[in-house]
Motif scaffolding. Structure first.
Motif, short mmCIF file in Angstrom:
data_model
loop_
_atom_site.label_atom_id
_atom_site.label_comp_id
_atom_site.label_asym_id
_atom_site.label_seq_id
_atom_site.Cartn_x
_atom_site.Cartn_y
_atom_site.Cartn_z
N THR A 199 47.09 35.45 49.23
CA THR A 199 45.69 35.89 49.22
C THR A 199 44.91 35.15 48.14
O THR A 199 43.79 34.69 48.38
CB THR A 199 45.60 37.41 48.99
N THR B 240 44.26 31.46 49.13
CA THR B 240 43.31 31.21 50.22
C THR B 240 41.95 31.86 49.98
O THR B 240 41.01 31.60 50.72
CB THR B 240 43.87 31.74 51.55
N HIS B 241 41.83 32.63 48.95
CA HIS B 241 40.58 33.36 48.68
C HIS B 241 39.63 32.48 47.88
O HIS B 241 39.97 32.00 46.81
CB HIS B 241 40.89 34.64 47.93
#
Length: 120
Positions: free
Chosen positions: A105, A108-109
């Motif tokens: 997370t 890719t955030h």
């Protein structure tokens, strides 16, 4: 009844966490060597469940227990240790999956706060 003529009391039949988790060590400690089949890669994933289901019967047949209470007292230690190890392992797997999920997370955030500098 098994091959040596020992009848397995119905009171001792049931799941054995020690035989499931510590299959090879449990088998050696209880003088029953079928759990050594857990050393075969791939096959061990199935056989460990067989050990959990049949462990008490194998231990009774191979052991020299004077009564059911003595047998239960010995196996209770294995059961506690096996169950504790199972719970610790399960918590470890859950934390590992959560950690990997967190890392993915974060990787890719973008969060909308990306600071891109344009060079002109």
């Amino acid at each position: 009844m098994n091959e040596n003529g020992k009848i397995v009391p119905s009171e001792i039949k049931g799941w054995n966490w020690g035989a499931f988790i510590y299959n090879v060590f449990w088998g050696i400690g209880n003088k029953t060597y079928l759990p050594l089949l857990c050393l075969i890669p791939g096959f061990n994933l199935i056989w460990m469940f067989v050990c959990g289901f049949k462990g008490n019967e194998w231990a009774w047949q191979k052991g020299d227990y004077k009564d059911i209470d003595t047998f239960r007292a010995v196996q209770a230690t294995w059961n506690r240790a096996g169950l504790a190890q199972f719970i610790i392992g399960l918590i470890g797997i859950i934390l590992y999956i959560a950690f990997i999920g967190f890392i993915l997370t974060m990787a890719t955030h973008t969060g909308g706060t990306s600071t891109h500098t344009t060079i002109v």
